[in-house]
Write a protein that holds these residues in place. Sequence first.
Motif, short mmCIF file in Angstrom:
data_model
loop_
_atom_site.label_atom_id
_atom_site.label_comp_id
_atom_site.label_asym_id
_atom_site.label_seq_id
_atom_site.Cartn_x
_atom_site.Cartn_y
_atom_site.Cartn_z
N ARG A 46 -3.75 33.41 -9.36
CA ARG A 46 -4.18 33.50 -10.75
C ARG A 46 -4.20 34.96 -11.19
N PHE A 47 -4.52 35.88 -10.29
CA PHE A 47 -4.59 37.29 -10.64
C PHE A 47 -3.24 37.98 -10.48
N ALA A 48 -2.47 37.60 -9.46
CA ALA A 48 -1.24 38.31 -9.14
C ALA A 48 -0.16 38.18 -10.20
N ARG A 49 0.02 37.00 -10.76
CA ARG A 49 1.11 36.81 -11.72
C ARG A 49 0.98 37.72 -12.94
N PRO A 50 -0.17 37.76 -13.63
CA PRO A 50 -0.24 38.64 -14.80
C PRO A 50 -0.21 40.12 -14.44
N CYS A 51 -0.50 40.44 -13.19
CA CYS A 51 -0.48 41.84 -12.77
C CYS A 51 0.88 42.29 -12.28
N SER A 52 1.81 41.36 -12.17
CA SER A 52 3.14 41.73 -11.72
C SER A 52 3.69 42.78 -12.67
N PRO A 53 4.32 43.79 -12.10
CA PRO A 53 4.86 44.85 -12.96
C PRO A 53 5.80 44.28 -14.02
N PRO A 54 5.72 44.79 -15.24
CA PRO A 54 6.51 44.24 -16.33
C PRO A 54 8.00 44.59 -16.27
N ARG A 55 8.41 45.39 -15.30
CA ARG A 55 9.84 45.65 -15.15
C ARG A 55 10.16 45.77 -13.68
N ALA A 56 11.39 45.47 -13.34
CA ALA A 56 11.77 45.37 -11.93
C ALA A 56 11.58 46.68 -11.17
N ALA A 57 11.74 47.83 -11.81
CA ALA A 57 11.67 49.10 -11.10
C ALA A 57 10.24 49.54 -10.80
N ALA A 58 9.25 48.91 -11.43
CA ALA A 58 7.85 49.28 -11.20
C ALA A 58 7.41 48.77 -9.83
N LEU A 59 6.42 49.45 -9.26
CA LEU A 59 5.86 49.06 -7.96
C LEU A 59 4.38 48.80 -8.11
N GLY B 239 0.76 47.56 -5.85
CA GLY B 239 0.23 47.31 -4.52
C GLY B 239 -1.25 47.64 -4.44
N ARG B 240 -1.85 47.25 -3.33
CA ARG B 240 -3.26 47.52 -3.07
C ARG B 240 -3.41 48.98 -2.65
N VAL B 241 -4.38 49.67 -3.26
CA VAL B 241 -4.64 51.06 -2.91
C VAL B 241 -6.07 51.25 -2.39
N GLY B 242 -6.82 50.18 -2.29
CA GLY B 242 -8.20 50.22 -1.78
C GLY B 242 -8.65 48.81 -1.49
N ASP B 243 -9.91 48.68 -1.09
CA ASP B 243 -10.43 47.35 -0.77
C ASP B 243 -10.28 46.38 -1.93
N ASN B 244 -10.62 46.82 -3.12
CA ASN B 244 -10.52 45.95 -4.29
C ASN B 244 -9.83 46.66 -5.45
N GLU B 245 -8.94 47.56 -5.11
CA GLU B 245 -8.22 48.32 -6.13
C GLU B 245 -6.72 48.15 -5.94
N PHE B 246 -6.04 48.08 -7.07
CA PHE B 246 -4.59 47.95 -7.07
C PHE B 246 -4.02 49.04 -7.96
N GLY B 247 -2.83 49.45 -7.66
CA GLY B 247 -2.17 50.46 -8.48
C GLY B 247 -0.78 49.99 -8.88
N VAL B 248 -0.32 50.51 -9.99
CA VAL B 248 1.04 50.23 -10.46
C VAL B 248 1.70 51.56 -10.73
#
Length: 86
Positions: free
Chosen positions: A1-14, A16-25
């Motif tokens: 439920r969380f991963a799909r809307p957080c997927s990068p909006p373009r293919a070249a974006a990356l 991933g998890r950068v902490g216990d409960n933090e993600f970065g794009v």
Amino acid sequence: RFARPCSPPRAAALAGRVGDNEFGVVFPETNKRQAGEKAAGIRQRVEEAFGGSQDAPHPRIWVGAVENPIDGADATSLFQKAHALT
């Protein structure tokens, strides 16, 4: 439920998890203004995915947009600067 809307909006974006409960794009070839606009789109999609209810548990999103080399020359310094902005 969380991963799909957080997927990068373009293919070249990356993303991933950068902490216990933090993600970065990472948006290559994107300035701070453009990154902020993309982050706002991710925030909106996450809120929509969780129904926008303030009563139900939902993730909170903070944005710290930084730009290489203006804000740092390596990943560590860029992530530290972005985290400080949140």
